[in-house]
Design a protein around this motif. Structure first.
Motif, PDB file in Angstrom:
ATOM      1  N   THR A  75       6.039  25.561   9.852  1.00  0.00           N
ATOM      2  CA  THR A  75       5.608  24.234  10.273  1.00  0.00           C
ATOM      3  C   THR A  75       5.108  24.236  11.712  1.00  0.00           C
ATOM      4  O   THR A  75       5.706  24.848  12.590  1.00  0.00           O
ATOM      5  CB  THR A  75       6.792  23.255  10.151  1.00  0.00           C
ATOM      6  OG1 THR A  75       7.285  23.299   8.812  1.00  0.00           O
ATOM      7  CG2 THR A  75       6.370  21.843  10.474  1.00  0.00           C
ATOM      8  N   LYS A  76       4.017  23.524  11.946  1.00  0.00           N
ATOM      9  CA  LYS A  76       3.467  23.347  13.285  1.00  0.00           C
ATOM     10  C   LYS A  76       4.029  22.061  13.880  1.00  0.00           C
ATOM     11  O   LYS A  76       4.397  21.141  13.155  1.00  0.00           O
ATOM     12  CB  LYS A  76       1.940  23.269  13.234  1.00  0.00           C
ATOM     13  CG  LYS A  76       1.294  24.537  12.733  1.00  0.00           C
ATOM     14  CD  LYS A  76      -0.203  24.376  12.647  1.00  0.00           C
ATOM     15  CE  LYS A  76      -0.828  25.631  12.037  1.00  0.00           C
ATOM     16  NZ  LYS A  76      -2.278  25.475  11.881  1.00  0.00           N
ATOM     17  N   TYR A  77       4.074  22.007  15.208  1.00  0.00           N
ATOM     18  CA  TYR A  77       4.568  20.830  15.915  1.00  0.00           C
ATOM     19  C   TYR A  77       3.564  20.441  16.986  1.00  0.00           C
ATOM     20  O   TYR A  77       2.970  21.302  17.635  1.00  0.00           O
ATOM     21  CB  TYR A  77       5.924  21.115  16.560  1.00  0.00           C
ATOM     22  CG  TYR A  77       7.054  21.102  15.567  1.00  0.00           C
ATOM     23  CD1 TYR A  77       7.882  20.000  15.444  1.00  0.00           C
ATOM     24  CD2 TYR A  77       7.286  22.185  14.727  1.00  0.00           C
ATOM     25  CE1 TYR A  77       8.918  19.970  14.520  1.00  0.00           C
ATOM     26  CE2 TYR A  77       8.315  22.179  13.796  1.00  0.00           C
ATOM     27  CZ  TYR A  77       9.120  21.067  13.702  1.00  0.00           C
ATOM     28  OH  TYR A  77      10.142  21.038  12.779  1.00  0.00           O
ATOM     29  N   ASP A 109       1.973  26.495  17.175  1.00  0.00           N
ATOM     30  CA  ASP A 109       1.774  27.175  15.901  1.00  0.00           C
ATOM     31  C   ASP A 109       2.683  28.398  15.884  1.00  0.00           C
ATOM     32  O   ASP A 109       2.477  29.339  16.656  1.00  0.00           O
ATOM     33  CB  ASP A 109       0.310  27.592  15.754  1.00  0.00           C
ATOM     34  CG  ASP A 109      -0.001  28.249  14.426  1.00  0.00           C
ATOM     35  OD1 ASP A 109       0.936  28.669  13.717  1.00  0.00           O
ATOM     36  OD2 ASP A 109      -1.194  28.341  14.098  1.00  0.00           O
ATOM     37  N   GLU A 136       6.716  17.043  14.154  1.00  0.00           N
ATOM     38  CA  GLU A 136       6.252  17.908  13.078  1.00  0.00           C
ATOM     39  C   GLU A 136       4.893  17.447  12.585  1.00  0.00           C
ATOM     40  O   GLU A 136       4.661  16.248  12.425  1.00  0.00           O
ATOM     41  CB  GLU A 136       7.270  17.879  11.936  1.00  0.00           C
ATOM     42  CG  GLU A 136       7.000  18.860  10.841  1.00  0.00           C
ATOM     43  CD  GLU A 136       8.103  18.871   9.795  1.00  0.00           C
ATOM     44  OE1 GLU A 136       7.757  19.062   8.613  1.00  0.00           O
ATOM     45  OE2 GLU A 136       9.276  18.676  10.150  1.00  0.00           O
ATOM     46  N   ALA A 158       2.136  17.336   9.663  1.00  0.00           N
ATOM     47  CA  ALA A 158       2.018  17.474   8.200  1.00  0.00           C
ATOM     48  C   ALA A 158       0.903  18.459   7.874  1.00  0.00           C
ATOM     49  O   ALA A 158      -0.159  18.436   8.487  1.00  0.00           O
ATOM     50  CB  ALA A 158       1.740  16.125   7.572  1.00  0.00           C
ATOM     51  N   ASP A 159       1.167  19.310   6.904  1.00  0.00           N
ATOM     52  CA  ASP A 159       0.133  20.272   6.485  1.00  0.00           C
ATOM     53  C   ASP A 159      -0.941  19.612   5.659  1.00  0.00           C
ATOM     54  O   ASP A 159      -0.767  18.705   4.953  1.00  0.00           O
ATOM     55  CB  ASP A 159       0.779  21.399   5.670  1.00  0.00           C
ATOM     56  CG  ASP A 159       1.617  22.305   6.567  1.00  0.00           C
ATOM     57  OD1 ASP A 159       1.325  22.393   7.767  1.00  0.00           O
ATOM     58  OD2 ASP A 159       2.565  22.924   6.048  1.00  0.00           O
TER      59      ASP A 159
END
Length: 54
Positions: free
Chosen positions: A2-4, A14, A51, A53-54
């Motif tokens: 997960t990216k923030y 990343d 967070e 969302a992808d």
């Protein structure tokens, strides 16, 4: 992983890239960052990241 995103400046952490300039190796999940890690762009603490969302 997960990216923030920094809520202040929009920097995206990343985990695939890490933050090598500040000693964070690629593959380091956000949750594993040291508590004193700060945004490399604006210096805000990790508590002010959300967070993405992808």
């Amino acid at each position: 992983m997960t990216k923030y995103e920094c809520d202040v400046c929009g920097y995206i952490y990343d985990p695939d890239l890490g933050d090598p300039e500040h000693g964070i190796l690629p593959g380091t999940p956000f949750e594993a960052l040291p508590e004193d890690w700060v945004c490399p762009e604006c210096g805000i603490g990790k508590e002010d990241f959300t967070e993405v969302a992808d």
